[in-house]
Design a protein around this motif. Structure first.
Motif, PDB file in Angstrom:
ATOM      1  N   LEU A   1       0.962  -1.176  -0.149  1.00  0.00           N
ATOM      2  CA  LEU A   1      -0.017  -0.012   0.030  1.00  0.00           C
ATOM      3  C   LEU A   1       0.899   1.482   0.101  1.00  0.00           C
ATOM      4  O   LEU A   1       0.639   2.337  -0.730  1.00  0.00           O
ATOM      5  N   VAL A   2       2.080   1.232   0.665  1.00  0.00           N
ATOM      6  CA  VAL A   2       2.669   2.245   0.721  1.00  0.00           C
ATOM      7  C   VAL A   2       3.479   2.468  -0.591  1.00  0.00           C
ATOM      8  O   VAL A   2       3.749   3.645  -1.077  1.00  0.00           O
ATOM      9  N   GLU A   3       3.868   1.649  -1.119  1.00  0.00           N
ATOM     10  CA  GLU A   3       4.394   1.721  -2.757  1.00  0.00           C
ATOM     11  C   GLU A   3       3.390   2.402  -3.682  1.00  0.00           C
ATOM     12  O   GLU A   3       3.756   3.128  -4.293  1.00  0.00           O
ATOM     13  N   LEU A   4       2.317   1.727  -3.639  1.00  0.00           N
ATOM     14  CA  LEU A   4       1.119   2.350  -4.563  1.00  0.00           C
ATOM     15  C   LEU A   4       0.966   3.749  -4.101  1.00  0.00           C
ATOM     16  O   LEU A   4       0.756   4.560  -5.102  1.00  0.00           O
ATOM     17  N   ALA A   5       0.771   4.077  -2.857  1.00  0.00           N
ATOM     18  CA  ALA A   5       0.578   5.430  -2.520  1.00  0.00           C
ATOM     19  C   ALA A   5       1.559   6.500  -2.937  1.00  0.00           C
ATOM     20  O   ALA A   5       1.322   7.523  -3.662  1.00  0.00           O
ATOM     21  N   LYS A   6       2.902   5.950  -2.672  1.00  0.00           N
ATOM     22  CA  LYS A   6       4.004   6.738  -3.141  1.00  0.00           C
ATOM     23  C   LYS A   6       3.955   6.978  -4.824  1.00  0.00           C
ATOM     24  O   LYS A   6       4.309   8.133  -5.263  1.00  0.00           O
ATOM     25  N   ASN A   7       3.515   5.915  -5.602  1.00  0.00           N
ATOM     26  CA  ASN A   7       3.668   6.137  -6.939  1.00  0.00           C
ATOM     27  C   ASN A   7       2.751   6.975  -7.609  1.00  0.00           C
ATOM     28  O   ASN A   7       2.858   7.764  -8.316  1.00  0.00           O
ATOM     29  N   VAL A   8       1.392   6.631  -6.782  1.00  0.00           N
ATOM     30  CA  VAL A   8       0.387   7.720  -7.165  1.00  0.00           C
ATOM     31  C   VAL A   8       0.616   9.102  -6.907  1.00  0.00           C
ATOM     32  O   VAL A   8       0.274   9.977  -7.469  1.00  0.00           O
ATOM     33  N   ALA A   9       1.129   9.233  -5.632  1.00  0.00           N
ATOM     34  CA  ALA A   9       1.541  10.741  -5.285  1.00  0.00           C
ATOM     35  C   ALA A   9       2.399  11.448  -6.057  1.00  0.00           C
ATOM     36  O   ALA A   9       2.350  12.644  -6.641  1.00  0.00           O
ATOM     37  N   ILE A  10       3.528  10.443  -6.633  1.00  0.00           N
ATOM     38  CA  ILE A  10       4.504  11.048  -7.212  1.00  0.00           C
ATOM     39  C   ILE A  10       4.017  11.553  -8.653  1.00  0.00           C
ATOM     40  O   ILE A  10       4.454  12.370  -9.101  1.00  0.00           O
ATOM     41  N   GLU A  11       3.430  10.728  -9.366  1.00  0.00           N
ATOM     42  CA  GLU A  11       2.543  10.622 -10.329  1.00  0.00           C
ATOM     43  C   GLU A  11       1.833  12.213 -10.555  1.00  0.00           C
ATOM     44  O   GLU A  11       1.942  12.689 -11.495  1.00  0.00           O
ATOM     45  N   ASN A  12       0.914  12.505  -9.685  1.00  0.00           N
ATOM     46  CA  ASN A  12       0.307  13.558  -9.429  1.00  0.00           C
ATOM     47  C   ASN A  12       0.944  14.640  -8.820  1.00  0.00           C
ATOM     48  O   ASN A  12       0.225  16.073  -9.259  1.00  0.00           O
ATOM     49  N   PHE A  13       1.884  14.373  -8.118  1.00  0.00           N
ATOM     50  CA  PHE A  13       2.597  15.946  -7.450  1.00  0.00           C
ATOM     51  C   PHE A  13       3.878  15.968  -7.800  1.00  0.00           C
ATOM     52  O   PHE A  13       4.522  17.062  -7.472  1.00  0.00           O
ATOM     53  N   GLY A  14       4.634  15.133  -8.268  1.00  0.00           N
ATOM     54  CA  GLY A  14       5.860  15.302  -8.447  1.00  0.00           C
ATOM     55  C   GLY A  14       6.830  14.815  -7.358  1.00  0.00           C
ATOM     56  O   GLY A  14       6.397  14.992  -6.157  1.00  0.00           O
ATOM     57  N   LYS A  15       8.062  14.213  -7.463  1.00  0.00           N
ATOM     58  CA  LYS A  15       8.704  13.553  -6.365  1.00  0.00           C
ATOM     59  C   LYS A  15       8.967  14.604  -5.424  1.00  0.00           C
ATOM     60  O   LYS A  15       9.253  14.320  -4.109  1.00  0.00           O
ATOM     61  N   ASN A  16       9.252  16.065  -5.755  1.00  0.00           N
ATOM     62  CA  ASN A  16       9.738  16.924  -4.766  1.00  0.00           C
ATOM     63  C   ASN A  16       8.646  17.114  -3.557  1.00  0.00           C
ATOM     64  O   ASN A  16       9.078  17.820  -2.505  1.00  0.00           O
ATOM     65  N   ARG A  17       7.525  16.674  -3.943  1.00  0.00           N
ATOM     66  CA  ARG A  17       6.581  17.302  -3.040  1.00  0.00           C
ATOM     67  C   ARG A  17       5.757  15.836  -2.302  1.00  0.00           C
ATOM     68  O   ARG A  17       4.896  16.161  -1.606  1.00  0.00           O
ATOM     69  N   VAL A  18       6.550  14.870  -2.402  1.00  0.00           N
ATOM     70  CA  VAL A  18       6.256  13.693  -1.846  1.00  0.00           C
ATOM     71  C   VAL A  18       7.224  13.036  -0.906  1.00  0.00           C
ATOM     72  O   VAL A  18       8.285  12.759  -1.202  1.00  0.00           O
ATOM     73  N   PHE A  19       6.605  12.984   0.413  1.00  0.00           N
ATOM     74  CA  PHE A  19       7.730  12.187   1.730  1.00  0.00           C
ATOM     75  C   PHE A  19       7.205  11.038   2.009  1.00  0.00           C
ATOM     76  O   PHE A  19       6.027  10.700   2.207  1.00  0.00           O
TER      77      PHE A  19
ATOM     78  N   GLU B   1      -7.995   8.129  -4.595  1.00  0.00           N
ATOM     79  CA  GLU B   1      -8.757   7.752  -6.021  1.00  0.00           C
ATOM     80  C   GLU B   1      -7.631   7.157  -7.007  1.00  0.00           C
ATOM     81  O   GLU B   1      -8.099   6.161  -7.486  1.00  0.00           O
ATOM     82  N   GLY B   2      -6.497   7.663  -7.049  1.00  0.00           N
ATOM     83  CA  GLY B   2      -5.525   7.139  -7.837  1.00  0.00           C
ATOM     84  C   GLY B   2      -5.122   5.743  -7.482  1.00  0.00           C
ATOM     85  O   GLY B   2      -4.759   4.779  -8.145  1.00  0.00           O
ATOM     86  N   MET B   3      -4.990   5.319  -6.019  1.00  0.00           N
ATOM     87  CA  MET B   3      -4.754   4.182  -5.336  1.00  0.00           C
ATOM     88  C   MET B   3      -5.790   3.100  -5.660  1.00  0.00           C
ATOM     89  O   MET B   3      -5.556   1.976  -6.175  1.00  0.00           O
ATOM     90  N   LEU B   4      -7.098   3.691  -5.959  1.00  0.00           N
ATOM     91  CA  LEU B   4      -8.266   2.822  -6.160  1.00  0.00           C
ATOM     92  C   LEU B   4      -8.065   2.007  -7.566  1.00  0.00           C
ATOM     93  O   LEU B   4      -8.425   1.015  -7.672  1.00  0.00           O
ATOM     94  N   LYS B   5      -7.678   2.928  -8.515  1.00  0.00           N
ATOM     95  CA  LYS B   5      -7.375   2.549  -9.545  1.00  0.00           C
ATOM     96  C   LYS B   5      -6.253   1.240  -9.726  1.00  0.00           C
ATOM     97  O   LYS B   5      -6.319   0.310 -10.781  1.00  0.00           O
ATOM     98  N   GLY B   6      -5.455   1.265  -8.792  1.00  0.00           N
ATOM     99  CA  GLY B   6      -4.426   0.263  -8.802  1.00  0.00           C
ATOM    100  C   GLY B   6      -5.090  -1.040  -8.056  1.00  0.00           C
ATOM    101  O   GLY B   6      -4.109  -1.872  -7.988  1.00  0.00           O
ATOM    102  N   PHE B   7      -6.108  -1.107  -7.623  1.00  0.00           N
ATOM    103  CA  PHE B   7      -6.704  -2.568  -6.873  1.00  0.00           C
ATOM    104  C   PHE B   7      -7.198  -3.175  -8.010  1.00  0.00           C
ATOM    105  O   PHE B   7      -7.919  -2.840  -8.955  1.00  0.00           O
TER     106      PHE B   7
END
Ligand code: SAH
Length: 231
Positions: free
Chosen positions: A126-144, A225-231
């Motif tokens: 779940l962490v990996e999925l959330a991270k990928n979705v977050a980076i896709e949407n906000f860019g890696k500089n905004r995801v911690f 919502e991005g994560m939901l697409k990953g399930f």
């Protein structure tokens, strides 16, 4: 698969509620559990209220009464890491109840006496999925990624930030995540906590919170919502 989605406040669940196809609502003890589908996935959505006890009650009900397979938390938080700005995303790798204090018995801060675990690990997938979705949407500089600290405290002071950073090295602070994590650990359910930053936990925190809570809640919702697409 049935996904449980929790937010603490109306601002954090309202958009998901409006976008889901509602099948039924069940009220237990004043908490409304909305069952239905979102983006074609089966979900139960609940607004748990503020603080660790509310979050623990709701997480337990979500798991025991609805038998959800995974638990996702969406919401806002105060940044502790000075590199994190308002609107940025924090994905939990683990969580600690920062207001747990049994230091009189020699325990470290945040350690729950007589429990094997006091730092609750989020589910790696779940962490990996959330991270990928977050980076896709906000860019890696905004995801911690990192430790999220929870307590029944609205943190609004530089001294408290310093103490929390020095003691636990957390990325952000909020009032529910670690208690959801605690329940999921006990009941053996995979979980992840997603937070977007509404304030920087400093003297301006209350004003910033009021101004940015909606934007931050919206950012966190985008990840769910991005994560939901990953399930
Ligand atoms: N203004 C609100 C109270 C908000 S409490 C009211 O009057 O109803 C803050 C909520 O946002 C909690 O659910 C918590 O999880 C999160 N949060 C955001 N910033 C925080 C901070 N600086 N410290 C603690 N919790 C914070």
């Amino acid at each position: 698969m049935l996904l449980g989605i929790i937010g603490a406040m109306n601002e954090e669940v309202i958009q998901l509620k409006e976008e889901m196809i509602l099948e039924n609502t069940r009220e237990i003890g004043g908490y409304n559990f909305f069952k239905g589908t979102l983006l074609g996935k089966n979900i139960v959505l609940v607004e748990c209220g503020i603080g660790k006890v509310n979050a623990a009650i709701c997480s337990t009900l979500l798991i025991q009464e609805f038998n959800v397979d995974k638990v996702l938390f969406t919401g806002v938080a105060g940044a502790l890491n000075p590199e994190i700005n308002i609107g940025d995303i924090v994905v939990s790798t683990d969580l600690v109840e920062h207001d747990f204090d049994a230091t009189a018995f020699g325990y470290d801060y945040g350690v729950i006496p007589r429990m094997e675990v006091s730092k609750f690990q989020a589910d790696k997938d779940l962490v990996e999925l959330a991270k990928n979705v977050a980076i896709e949407n906000f860019g890696k500089n905004r995801v911690f990624m990192g430790t999220i600290l929870s307590g029944d405290v609205f943190v609004a002071s530089p001294d408290k930030i310093k103490w929390l950073r020095d003691t636990f090295n957390g990325e952000c602070t909020e009032m529910e995540g670690a208690s959801v994590a605690h329940v999921c650990h006990i009941l053996n359910k995979p979980f992840v906590i997603i937070r977007s930053i509404s304030d920087k936990a400093n003297h301006d925190a209350n004003m910033n919170f009021d101004e940015f809570v909606k934007l931050a809640a919206q950012n966190s919702k985008i990840i769910i919502e991005g994560m939901l697409k990953g399930f």
